[in-house]
Scaffold this active site. Structure first.
Site, PDB file in Angstrom:
ATOM      1  N   SER A   1      28.275  30.042  44.325  1.00 27.92           N
ATOM      2  CA  SER A   1      27.619  29.240  45.367  1.00 27.92           C
ATOM      3  C   SER A   1      27.118  30.211  46.427  1.00 27.92           C
ATOM      4  O   SER A   1      27.933  30.876  47.069  1.00 27.92           O
ATOM      5  CB  SER A   1      28.608  28.273  46.005  1.00 27.92           C
ATOM      6  OG  SER A   1      29.237  27.488  45.030  1.00 27.92           O
TER       7      SER A   1
ATOM      8  N   LYS B   1      23.718  22.697  45.943  1.00 29.90           N
ATOM      9  CA  LYS B   1      25.173  22.928  46.050  1.00 29.90           C
ATOM     10  C   LYS B   1      25.614  22.955  47.517  1.00 29.90           C
ATOM     11  O   LYS B   1      26.670  22.402  47.868  1.00 29.90           O
ATOM     12  CB  LYS B   1      25.514  24.251  45.345  1.00 29.90           C
ATOM     13  CG  LYS B   1      26.936  24.706  45.505  1.00 29.90           C
ATOM     14  CD  LYS B   1      27.942  23.807  44.825  1.00 29.90           C
ATOM     15  CE  LYS B   1      29.362  24.308  45.081  1.00 29.90           C
ATOM     16  NZ  LYS B   1      30.380  23.374  44.613  1.00 29.90           N
TER      17      LYS B   1
ATOM     18  N   LYS C   1      32.350  29.180  53.910  1.00 31.91           N
ATOM     19  CA  LYS C   1      31.129  29.932  53.583  1.00 31.91           C
ATOM     20  C   LYS C   1      30.020  28.989  53.144  1.00 31.91           C
ATOM     21  O   LYS C   1      28.872  29.078  53.579  1.00 31.91           O
ATOM     22  CB  LYS C   1      31.487  30.936  52.473  1.00 31.91           C
ATOM     23  CG  LYS C   1      30.326  31.507  51.749  1.00 31.91           C
ATOM     24  CD  LYS C   1      30.511  31.635  50.243  1.00 31.91           C
ATOM     25  CE  LYS C   1      31.017  30.512  49.462  1.00 31.91           C
ATOM     26  NZ  LYS C   1      30.690  30.421  48.072  1.00 31.91           N
TER      27      LYS C   1
HETATM   28  P1  NAD Z   1      37.636  33.548  43.381  1.00 36.18           P
HETATM   29  O1  NAD Z   1      37.731  34.229  44.696  1.00 36.18           O
HETATM   30  O2  NAD Z   1      38.842  32.924  42.788  1.00 36.18           O
HETATM   31  O3  NAD Z   1      37.003  34.548  42.293  1.00 36.18           O
HETATM   32  C1  NAD Z   1      36.006  35.490  42.591  1.00 36.18           C
HETATM   33  C2  NAD Z   1      36.199  36.670  41.650  1.00 36.18           C
HETATM   34  O4  NAD Z   1      35.124  37.610  41.882  1.00 36.18           O
HETATM   35  C3  NAD Z   1      37.494  37.437  41.913  1.00 36.18           C
HETATM   36  O5  NAD Z   1      38.195  37.605  40.685  1.00 36.18           O
HETATM   37  C4  NAD Z   1      37.053  38.777  42.498  1.00 36.18           C
HETATM   38  O6  NAD Z   1      37.889  39.858  42.156  1.00 36.18           O
HETATM   39  C5  NAD Z   1      35.676  38.917  41.861  1.00 36.18           C
HETATM   40  N1  NAD Z   1      34.782  39.794  42.615  1.00 36.18           N
HETATM   41  C6  NAD Z   1      34.473  39.752  43.921  1.00 36.18           C
HETATM   42  N2  NAD Z   1      33.558  40.692  44.229  1.00 36.18           N
HETATM   43  C7  NAD Z   1      33.285  41.349  43.072  1.00 36.18           C
HETATM   44  C8  NAD Z   1      32.428  42.432  42.736  1.00 36.18           C
HETATM   45  N3  NAD Z   1      31.670  43.039  43.659  1.00 36.18           N
HETATM   46  N4  NAD Z   1      32.412  42.854  41.454  1.00 36.18           N
HETATM   47  C9  NAD Z   1      33.183  42.262  40.508  1.00 36.18           C
HETATM   48  N5  NAD Z   1      34.018  41.233  40.770  1.00 36.18           N
HETATM   49  C10 NAD Z   1      34.063  40.794  42.044  1.00 36.18           C
HETATM   50  O7  NAD Z   1      36.483  32.446  43.572  1.00 36.18           O
HETATM   51  P2  NAD Z   1      36.234  31.124  42.683  1.00 36.18           P
HETATM   52  O8  NAD Z   1      37.016  30.015  43.245  1.00 36.18           O
HETATM   53  O9  NAD Z   1      36.314  31.490  41.238  1.00 36.18           O
HETATM   54  O10 NAD Z   1      34.720  30.835  43.081  1.00 36.18           O
HETATM   55  C11 NAD Z   1      33.618  31.575  42.558  1.00 36.18           C
HETATM   56  C12 NAD Z   1      32.344  30.927  43.094  1.00 36.18           C
HETATM   57  O11 NAD Z   1      32.305  29.553  42.654  1.00 36.18           O
HETATM   58  C13 NAD Z   1      32.264  30.878  44.625  1.00 36.18           C
HETATM   59  O12 NAD Z   1      30.943  31.053  45.035  1.00 36.18           O
HETATM   60  C14 NAD Z   1      32.769  29.477  44.962  1.00 36.18           C
HETATM   61  O13 NAD Z   1      32.254  29.023  46.206  1.00 36.18           O
HETATM   62  C15 NAD Z   1      32.225  28.692  43.787  1.00 36.18           C
HETATM   63  N6  NAD Z   1      32.963  27.465  43.418  1.00 36.18           N
HETATM   64  C16 NAD Z   1      34.331  27.425  43.429  1.00 36.18           C
HETATM   65  C17 NAD Z   1      34.986  26.257  43.056  1.00 36.18           C
HETATM   66  C18 NAD Z   1      36.500  26.161  43.055  1.00 36.18           C
HETATM   67  O14 NAD Z   1      37.017  25.019  42.984  1.00 36.18           O
HETATM   68  N7  NAD Z   1      37.233  27.246  43.091  1.00 36.18           N
HETATM   69  C19 NAD Z   1      34.257  25.138  42.660  1.00 36.18           C
HETATM   70  C20 NAD Z   1      32.867  25.212  42.619  1.00 36.18           C
HETATM   71  C21 NAD Z   1      32.225  26.397  43.006  1.00 36.18           C
END
Ligand code: NAD
Length: 307
Positions: free
Chosen positions: A110, A184, A253
């Site tokens: 997102s 989104k 965010k």
């Molecule tokens: P999270 O923080 O659990 O996972 C993010 C992952 O990205 C982590 O494993 C981190 O180590 C990795 N990462 C960060 N920077 C990096 C880089 N430069 N290189 C490689 N890896 C890197 O987040 P999430 O909950 O999985 O969410 C991911 C996206 O999906 C976000 O944008 C969030 O807003 C969106 N989202 C989340 C949910 C939810 O319920 N968790 C639902 C819909 C959308």
């Protein structure tokens, strides 16, 4: 049959590079590996990479460049746009430096729609198309392939990617580049809004003497119901599990992106600004990695601190 069934589509064993194995990415990449795609993964968190490869049989990329070179399709599922930009185009190792002609990029994180437009144009100038395809549904729906997917960008390319999207959830084409990220941001404005509103209603009613569980049952049979009252309150707020798997900092965010969008489009933004300010304060108080449903605790703590 899809609308564009003549298009050569990305079916197994197409090679997919997947960057970001967090709460969402881990479950999503796992579904793709289980469906027979050849998956190569990367994440800053090496423990997540090791665990994922051991569980799914996927390969850990030696570098982002190697992941790009090995993939017909690269999916990013990262916290926000700065991380996506760094992974795709950052200084030193990056995905695009290895990418083959005709490979497609899909950003399922997102991100700010305003920034995504700029990134998409930069990538296009280098000959690569990026589809923005954020999701709604959380980690449990990610594991079940029940996400709502909002894909912005070239319709023909979105259709080529349909087999991949359909393993993850239900696909909606939202329009041109960055429209998925705009959709989104607006969805999460509503989602955060109903959580905050329901929390205030339940906290206020309970202080008067109503039972929170009774309140939520009645709200769910009445006009005040929403996904927050029907899903988040019974599962994560009332039993105090607070384990929806979506960080409060990520919701804060998304609300800042909603603020940016309303500003860039010059539209009414009273509620968006109010809500964004509230989540920013809650994040400062509870920390980035608090569950987003802990907003309830933050609002409760305000009541107590006023007593
Ligand atoms: P999270 O923080 O659990 O996972 C993010 C992952 O990205 C982590 O494993 C981190 O180590 C990795 N990462 C960060 N920077 C990096 C880089 N430069 N290189 C490689 N890896 C890197 O987040 P999430 O909950 O999985 O969410 C991911 C996206 O999906 C976000 O944008 C969030 O807003 C969106 N989202 C989340 C949910 C939810 O319920 N968790 C639902 C819909 C959308």
């Amino acid at each position: 049959m899809t609308q564009n069934s003549s298009i050569n589509s990305f079916t197994p064993p197409t090679t997919i590079g997947f960057v970001g194995l967090g709460n969402m990415g881990y479950a999503m990449a796992n579904r793709l590996a289980e469906a027979g795609y050849t998956v190569t993964v990367a994440d800053l968190n090496q423990d997540a990479v090791k665990q994922f490869c051991a569980e799914s049989g996927a390969t850990a990329a030696d570098s982002l460049q190697a992941l790009g070179a090995q993939s017909d399709l690269v999916i990013t599922m990262l916290p926000e746009g700065n991380a996506v930009r760094k992974v795709l185009l950052g200084e030193g190792d990056n995905v695009v430096s290895g990418l083959k002609d005709g490979a497609v990029l899909i950003d399922m994180s997102s991100c700010s729609p305003v920034d995504t437009r700029v990134l998409g144009e930069e990538l296009l100038a280098q000959g690569f198309v990026m589809i923005d395809a954020p999701v709604s549904g959380g980690k449990y729906k990610a594991a079940d392939g029940q996400l709502a997917i909002m894909a912005g960008g070239d319709l023909e390319i979105v259709e080529r990617c349909r087999p991949v999207f359909e393993i993850l959830g239900k696909l909606f084409h939202t329009g041109g580049p960055a429209s998925g990220h705009a959709m989104k941001a607006m969805n999460n404005f509503l989602s955060a809004g109903t959580l905050a509103l329901t929390a205030e209603a339940v906290i206020t009613g309970s202080k008067f003497g109503l039972d929170p569980e009774v309140m939520v049952n009645i709200i769910n049979a009445s006009t005040g119901r929403s996904n927050s009252s029907e899903d988040k309150f019974p599962k994560f707020v009332l039993p105090k599990t607070f384990n929806s798997g979506f960080y409060l900092g990520l919701m804060a965010k998304d609300l800042r992106f909603a603020v940016d969008l309303a500003e860039s489009e010059n539209t009414p933004n009273g509620f968006i600004n109010l809500l964004s300010g509230l989540y920013d304060k809650a994040e400062k108080d509870l920390g980035f990695e608090a569950d987003n449903t802990e907003l309830f605790n933050y609002l409760e703590s305000l009541v107590e601190s006023e007593e």
